[in-house]
Write an enzyme that holds these catalytic residues in place. Structure first.
Site, PDB file in Angstrom:
ATOM      1  N   LYS A 153     -38.568 -11.692  15.635  1.00 22.17           N
ATOM      2  CA  LYS A 153     -37.996 -10.361  15.887  1.00 22.17           C
ATOM      3  C   LYS A 153     -37.620 -10.199  17.357  1.00 22.17           C
ATOM      4  O   LYS A 153     -36.516  -9.744  17.683  1.00 22.17           O
ATOM      5  CB  LYS A 153     -39.015  -9.294  15.450  1.00 22.17           C
ATOM      6  CG  LYS A 153     -38.516  -7.860  15.549  1.00 22.17           C
ATOM      7  CD  LYS A 153     -39.135  -6.989  14.474  1.00 22.17           C
ATOM      8  CE  LYS A 153     -40.578  -6.592  14.760  1.00 22.17           C
ATOM      9  NZ  LYS A 153     -40.690  -5.543  15.777  1.00 22.17           N
TER      10      LYS A 153
ATOM     11  N   ARG B  21     -43.856   7.558  20.525  1.00 20.81           N
ATOM     12  CA  ARG B  21     -44.406   6.481  21.365  1.00 20.81           C
ATOM     13  C   ARG B  21     -44.068   6.689  22.843  1.00 20.81           C
ATOM     14  O   ARG B  21     -43.039   7.257  23.181  1.00 20.81           O
ATOM     15  CB  ARG B  21     -43.904   5.126  20.854  1.00 20.81           C
ATOM     16  CG  ARG B  21     -44.417   4.853  19.444  1.00 20.81           C
ATOM     17  CD  ARG B  21     -43.976   3.525  18.911  1.00 20.81           C
ATOM     18  NE  ARG B  21     -44.539   2.414  19.664  1.00 20.81           N
ATOM     19  CZ  ARG B  21     -44.181   1.147  19.485  1.00 20.81           C
ATOM     20  NH1 ARG B  21     -43.254   0.849  18.595  1.00 20.81           N
ATOM     21  NH2 ARG B  21     -44.744   0.190  20.187  1.00 20.81           N
TER      22      ARG B  21
ATOM     23  N   SER C 224     -47.026  -5.649  29.416  1.00 18.12           N
ATOM     24  CA  SER C 224     -46.015  -5.301  28.418  1.00 18.12           C
ATOM     25  C   SER C 224     -44.721  -6.068  28.646  1.00 18.12           C
ATOM     26  O   SER C 224     -44.068  -5.916  29.680  1.00 18.12           O
ATOM     27  CB  SER C 224     -45.726  -3.799  28.460  1.00 18.12           C
ATOM     28  OG  SER C 224     -44.558  -3.513  27.708  1.00 18.12           O
TER      29      SER C 224
ATOM     30  N   ASP D  47     -49.563  -8.394  18.523  1.00 17.02           N
ATOM     31  CA  ASP D  47     -49.093  -7.863  17.239  1.00 17.02           C
ATOM     32  C   ASP D  47     -49.910  -8.359  16.047  1.00 17.02           C
ATOM     33  O   ASP D  47     -49.688  -7.930  14.917  1.00 17.02           O
ATOM     34  CB  ASP D  47     -47.618  -8.235  17.027  1.00 17.02           C
ATOM     35  CG  ASP D  47     -46.703  -7.479  17.988  1.00 17.02           C
ATOM     36  OD1 ASP D  47     -47.087  -6.385  18.441  1.00 17.02           O
ATOM     37  OD2 ASP D  47     -45.610  -7.998  18.290  1.00 17.02           O
TER      38      ASP D  47
HETATM   39  C1  S3P Z   1     -42.298  -7.009  22.122  1.00 15.25           C
HETATM   40  C2  S3P Z   1     -43.348  -6.829  22.948  1.00 15.25           C
HETATM   41  C3  S3P Z   1     -44.646  -6.297  22.516  1.00 15.25           C
HETATM   42  C4  S3P Z   1     -44.807  -6.345  21.006  1.00 15.25           C
HETATM   43  C5  S3P Z   1     -43.584  -5.880  20.277  1.00 15.25           C
HETATM   44  C6  S3P Z   1     -42.373  -6.719  20.666  1.00 15.25           C
HETATM   45  C7  S3P Z   1     -41.027  -7.541  22.664  1.00 15.25           C
HETATM   46  O1  S3P Z   1     -44.760  -4.965  22.945  1.00 15.25           O
HETATM   47  O2  S3P Z   1     -45.909  -5.563  20.593  1.00 15.25           O
HETATM   48  O3  S3P Z   1     -43.768  -5.975  18.882  1.00 15.25           O
HETATM   49  O4  S3P Z   1     -40.158  -7.974  21.887  1.00 15.25           O
HETATM   50  O5  S3P Z   1     -40.880  -7.519  23.899  1.00 15.25           O
HETATM   51  P1  S3P Z   1     -45.347  -4.612  24.426  1.00 15.25           P
HETATM   52  O6  S3P Z   1     -44.557  -5.414  25.357  1.00 15.25           O
HETATM   53  O7  S3P Z   1     -45.151  -3.155  24.603  1.00 15.25           O
HETATM   54  O8  S3P Z   1     -46.785  -5.006  24.335  1.00 15.25           O
END
Ligand code: S3P
Length: 440
Positions: free
Chosen positions: A25, A126, A172, A320
């Site tokens: 994803k 969120r 993050s 995740d």
């Molecule tokens: C993601 C980063 C993560 C993850 C999300 C996808 C991404 O979130 O939980 O499903 O594609 O950068 P955070 O960066 O907020 O932890």
């Protein structure tokens, strides 16, 4: 979105066979974003045809990018160049997708047009200040609600953003990626430092598109000097979707599963490390590199699990996967303790509370804490009716728990599985889970 889809799982069984879960994803989102900003035509294979990634794809169509597909995971993007996006006529609706909203907020802050980003009920609750605060320091103008949530009203500040040197308060990848994308339009060198390693697909893919991005320790750096050259992208299978099979096969006696062509970027493999610490039998086979990302086949067979204290450094690397890891912990002998994972409370649902509530209904001793959970595992698990709270990973995790319960589980509100893994029910059924989907 319909709330009426229900999964009912008959207890027991095992998972056996070989499968390829859908595309990653995170990489699918980024392939559309960077392919759109590139000069030339980018061909993507393995693209995830699920609601979240399709929301990103639609947003770029709405900004004038010609995109063909998706068809069997193939997408062709006619890049418009770094300065070629057009003002969207309407608000960009991003559904359930936090990645789309947070990354787009950075990209759109420095455009010569205004835009509005909206989402569904979950996304609209969120936290967005984590991106709008540092973007404001760069000179961006983004209005949120009083609660710091979407809709985001972005006044484009083309040519007016300036670089910042920012240390993120939380680990993050979404915040890091947002600021790197904004940094592509800012004067000076944008520097983003992370408190712990997070997924680095943005940096890797930017490099693949020949855009200069550098790294010094835990700091990523970017500037406006550069352009993106189109390339072909082969998106590997999503380890976050593979995780349901890694746990399912680990907890169900007699299981033997091979997952083909899974992305094993070291910023994503915490789930393998945690399961192995619990005693799982997972082999990483045929390791190779595809388009700058490591890929392998994963072979997992049943093995009795034991509870552990999950090392905190693995938390961002498995962020995740905790809903399904809690299911593994419920099946593991003894106590499993997770801490340092307060981020789980602001995902598509409050994944600490929602999983603890559901596990309790199944008779599992699961105590939520502010930043984690303590689970006493290894006792018989009952059935019951649990709520997914519209969170795809909660719905799939409780479905997998059915492999070890003593009575049927009914999981309500499963439509959101389509945000990341529409084929879930067909693939788990093909490998042996007795799941019936009603209300589709
Ligand atoms: C993601 C980063 C993560 C993850 C999300 C996808 C991404 O979130 O939980 O499903 O594609 O950068 P955070 O960066 O907020 O932890």
């Amino acid at each position: 979105m319909s709330k009426s889809i229900t999964f009912t799982i008959q207890p027991g069984g095992k998972l056996c066979g070989e499968t390829r879960v859908p595309g990653d994803k995170s990489m699918s989102h980024r392939s559309i974003m960077l392919g759109s900003l590139a000069e030339g035509v980018t061909h993507v294979t393995g693209f995830l045809e699920a609601e979240d990634a399709l929301a990103t794809l639609q947003a770029f169509r709405d900004m004038g990018v010609e995109i063909e597909g998706p068809s069997n995971g193939c997408v062709t993007i006619h890049g418009v160049g770094k300065h070629g996006l057009k003002e969207p006529k309407n608000a960009l609706y991003l559904g359930n997708s936090g990645t789309s909203m947070r990354l787009l907020s950075g990209l759109l802050a420095g455009q010569p047009f205004n835009s509005v980003l909206t989402g569904d009920k979950s996304l609209s609750g969120r936290p967005m200040k984590r991106v709008t605060d540092p973007l404001a320091k760069m000179g961006a103008d983004i209005k949120t609600t009083e609660q710091g949530t979407a809709p985001l009203q972005i006044t484009g500040k083309a040519g007016q953003l300036t670089a910042i040197d920012y240390t993120m308060p939380m680990a993050s990848a979404q915040v890091k990626s947002c600021l790197l994308l904004a940094g592509m339009y800012a004067q000076g060198e944008t520097r983003v430092t992370e408190p712990a390693p997070t997924r680095d697909h943005t940096e890797r893919m930017l490099a693949g598109f020949a855009y200069p991005v550098t790294r010094e320790g835990s700091t990523a750096m970017i500037s406006a000097e550069g352009s993106l050259k189109a390339m072909d992208i082969d998106v590997p299978s999503d380890i976050s979707s593979a995780a349901f099979f890694l746990v399912g096969a680990s907890i169900a006696p007699g299981s033997d599963v091979t997952l083909k062509h899974v992305g094993i970027n070291p910023t994503r493999t915490g789930v393998i490390d945690i399961l192995r610490l619990m005693g799982a039998n997972i082999e990483v086979l045929n390791e190779r590199e595809v388009g700058g990302e490591p890929v392998a086949d994963l072979h997992v067979v049943y093995s009795p699990l034991t509870g552990i204290d999950i090392p905190e450094h693995l938390v961002p690397l498995a962020i995740d996967e905790f809903p399904v890891l809690f299911v593994a912990a419920a099946c593991a002998q003894g106590q499993t303790r997770l801490s340092g994972a307060e981020e789980l409370r602001v995902k598509e649902s409050d994944r600490i509370q929602v999983m603890a509530d559901g596990l309790l209904i199944l008779g599992v001793d699961a105590q939520p804490t502010p930043d984690g959970m303590v689970i006493q595992g290894g006792k018989p698990i009952g059935g019951g009716v649990v709520e997914s709270h519209g969170d795809h990973r909660i719905a799939m995790s409780f479905s997998i728990a059915g492999l070890r319960t003593q009575a049927p589980i009914t999981v309500l509100d499963c439509a959101n599985v389509n945000t990341s893994f529409p084929e879930f029910k067909d693939l788990v059924k093909a490998l042996g889970l007795d799941l019936v989907c009603t209300g589709a």
